[in-house]
Scaffold this motif. Structure first.
Motif, short mmCIF file in Angstrom:
data_model
loop_
_atom_site.label_atom_id
_atom_site.label_comp_id
_atom_site.label_asym_id
_atom_site.label_seq_id
_atom_site.Cartn_x
_atom_site.Cartn_y
_atom_site.Cartn_z
N MET A 41 0.77 -1.46 -0.30
CA MET A 41 0.06 0.13 -0.41
C MET A 41 0.93 1.21 0.20
SD MET A 41 -2.68 -0.25 -0.56
CE MET A 41 -3.80 1.66 0.09
N ALA A 42 1.80 1.57 0.08
CA ALA A 42 2.88 2.23 1.10
C ALA A 42 3.27 2.73 -0.77
CB ALA A 42 3.64 1.54 1.93
N GLN A 43 4.10 1.57 -1.92
CA GLN A 43 3.91 1.72 -2.73
C GLN A 43 3.00 2.57 -3.44
OE1 GLN A 43 5.90 -2.40 -3.69
NE2 GLN A 43 7.08 -1.26 -4.20
N ILE A 44 1.89 1.77 -3.40
CA ILE A 44 0.61 2.33 -3.80
C ILE A 44 0.33 3.68 -4.17
CG2 ILE A 44 -2.31 2.49 -4.45
CD1 ILE A 44 -1.64 -0.54 -3.96
N GLU A 45 0.50 3.84 -2.56
CA GLU A 45 0.22 5.89 -2.19
C GLU A 45 1.40 6.29 -2.93
OE1 GLU A 45 0.39 5.04 1.50
OE2 GLU A 45 -1.53 4.92 2.07
N GLN A 115 -8.38 -3.41 -5.76
CA GLN A 115 -9.46 -3.07 -5.28
C GLN A 115 -8.98 -1.68 -3.91
OE1 GLN A 115 -10.64 -6.30 -2.73
NE2 GLN A 115 -13.36 -5.05 -2.24
N ARG A 116 -7.47 -2.43 -3.69
CA ARG A 116 -6.93 -1.50 -3.06
C ARG A 116 -6.84 -0.14 -3.16
NH1 ARG A 116 -3.48 -6.01 -2.61
NH2 ARG A 116 -1.41 -4.93 -3.85
N LEU A 117 -6.66 -0.42 -4.83
CA LEU A 117 -6.21 1.37 -5.06
C LEU A 117 -7.32 1.96 -5.41
CD1 LEU A 117 -4.32 2.90 -7.31
CD2 LEU A 117 -5.55 2.14 -8.95
N GLY A 118 -8.89 1.37 -5.50
CA GLY A 118 -9.96 2.32 -5.58
C GLY A 118 -10.69 2.62 -3.81
N GLY A 119 -9.69 1.75 -3.52
CA GLY A 119 -10.49 2.09 -1.95
C GLY A 119 -9.16 3.49 -1.62
N LEU A 120 -7.82 3.08 -1.53
CA LEU A 120 -7.52 4.68 -1.42
C LEU A 120 -8.10 5.99 -2.46
CD1 LEU A 120 -4.57 5.99 -0.37
CD2 LEU A 120 -3.60 4.91 -2.53
N LEU A 121 -8.09 5.81 -3.50
CA LEU A 121 -8.98 6.90 -3.81
C LEU A 121 -10.38 7.57 -3.73
CD1 LEU A 121 -7.98 6.03 -7.95
CD2 LEU A 121 -6.42 7.58 -6.13
N ARG A 123 -11.19 7.03 -0.46
CA ARG A 123 -10.70 7.87 0.90
C ARG A 123 -10.08 9.53 0.67
NH1 ARG A 123 -9.55 2.41 1.72
NH2 ARG A 123 -6.53 3.52 1.25
N ARG A 124 -9.43 9.14 -1.03
CA ARG A 124 -9.00 10.80 -0.60
C ARG A 124 -9.60 11.46 -1.91
NH1 ARG A 124 -2.45 10.75 -2.81
NH2 ARG A 124 -1.77 9.13 -1.32
N GLY A 125 -11.11 10.92 -1.80
CA GLY A 125 -12.74 11.93 -1.67
C GLY A 125 -12.06 11.76 -4.03
N TYR A 126 -12.32 10.65 -4.49
CA TYR A 126 -11.77 10.68 -5.38
C TYR A 126 -13.68 9.55 -6.35
CZ TYR A 126 -7.56 10.97 -7.16
OH TYR A 126 -5.53 11.43 -7.43
N GLU A 127 -13.80 10.89 -7.49
CA GLU A 127 -15.52 10.53 -7.23
C GLU A 127 -15.40 9.37 -8.82
OE1 GLU A 127 -19.88 12.35 -9.45
OE2 GLU A 127 -17.37 13.24 -9.18
N THR A 292 -12.20 9.67 -10.52
CA THR A 292 -11.60 11.34 -10.87
C THR A 292 -11.63 12.44 -9.60
OG1 THR A 292 -10.74 12.98 -12.39
CG2 THR A 292 -13.36 12.02 -12.08
N ARG A 293 -10.79 13.30 -9.48
CA ARG A 293 -10.72 13.89 -8.21
C ARG A 293 -10.70 15.78 -8.99
NH1 ARG A 293 -6.34 14.03 -3.47
NH2 ARG A 293 -5.40 14.94 -5.57
N ALA A 294 -11.49 16.57 -8.36
CA ALA A 294 -11.54 17.72 -8.73
C ALA A 294 -10.05 18.37 -8.89
CB ALA A 294 -12.72 18.78 -8.73
#
Length: 295
Positions: A41-45, A115-121, A123-127, A292-294
């Motif tokens: 996860m650290a590398q994905i972040e 799924q890990r990538l989607g969860g991280l995004l 949490r960061r406010g991506y739509e 995506t995120r504005a």
């Protein structure tokens, strides 16, 4: 394969991901495809941080494709089961998703990373937007005797007339204004790679519908595949079966070119287009959505 069929203006690599930028024109050419996933996860972040930084430099919204199991495949539902193991597979093994169009979407490990990538995004406010199906047809499925309507022309190069008609397809009067920068990006996106451009001419000889077909051969292979992109019909001519006529012309050509299969991508909301493609013999082999995120 799909990356070769619709090459972006600018393509970079971040930790094995393909990061594409094209001045914000089309999501496909301005998004990240993560065909491989970092181990932790650290590398994905860290990779996401870098994508966000490069997007901000270009004043673009960071956008990622997140792949999902195709409906009806042996991996369907895996996205809801992050702890699934190979012992839970159907004994039939992979069916959908294991094609030249989307070769990377056929394993539990891949979907677990997605799924890990989607969860991280999230949490960061991506739509999540624009859920999309990848449709596929093998060489054996291509109709051998599809007719070529005499009103349909094909060219190997992108003409100004085709580009004008495509840009103005949603307005009867054609494109308004003179956005030369946008036209330049459209021309580079549509004209990239080895392509064929199909045009349906109305009774006045004006293009009322068209399609771009990309012919792609994997590196080191003599096999050719076809990707159908930008299949469109002018607003005032929709609902008259022109999409099916264009598909028949494409099939007629692809059989003679002896391609090994063809794919196309269609958003889930485009129910009319999906019905046309399914009636033509395409089947869903993979799915993705954009996160995506504005900016």
């Amino acid at each position: 394969m799909t990356l070769l069929g619709w090459p972006a203006i600018e393509s970079q690599e971040v930790d094995g991901w393909s990061v594409r930028f094209s001045s914000g024109i089309t999501r496909r050419a301005n998004s990240v495809v993560s065909a491989t996933m970092p181990a932790s996860m650290a590398q994905i972040e860290t990779a996401v941080d870098e994508v966000e930084r490069r997007s901000a430099e270009r004043w673009l919204a960071p956008t990622f494709q997140q792949w999902l199991p195709a409906s009806g495949s042996w991996l369907e539902g895996y996205a809801e089961k992050p702890g699934a193991r190979s012992s839970e597979r159907s004994s039939e093994g992979p069916s959908a998703g294991d094609t030249a169009a989307a070769p990377h979407v056929a394993s539990e490990a891949f979907f677990e990373g997605q799924q890990r990538l989607g969860g991280l995004l999230e949490r960061r406010g991506y739509e999540a937007v624009a859920p999309t199906d990848v449709l596929w047809m093998d060489r054996e499925g291509l109709p051998e005797h599809a007719e070529w309507d005499r009103r349909i022309l094909v060219n190997e190069t992108l003409s100004d007339e085709w580009l004008d008609a495509y840009v103005g397809r949603d307005a009867v009067g054609g494109p308004s204004g003179d956005d030369s920068a946008s036209r330049m990006v459209h021309r580079r996106l549509l004209g990239g790679g080895r392509s064929r451009f199909y045009s349906y001419l109305d009774e006045d000889g004006i293009i009322a519908g068209g399609a771009k077909v990309s012919l792609v051969a994997p590196e080191g292979s003599a096999t050719t595949y076809a990707g159908i992109y930008a299949l469109w019909v002018r607003e005032d001519r929709r609902g008259r079966g022109l999409s099916a006529l264009l598909l028949d012309a494409i099939f007629n050509h692809l059989v003679r070119l002896d391609v090994s299969g063809c794919w196309l991508q269609v958003e889930e909301r485009s129910t009319r287009a999906r019905a046309v493609y399914q009636a033509a013999g395409f089947s869903t082999v993979a799915r993705y959505r954009y996160l995506t995120r504005a900016h």
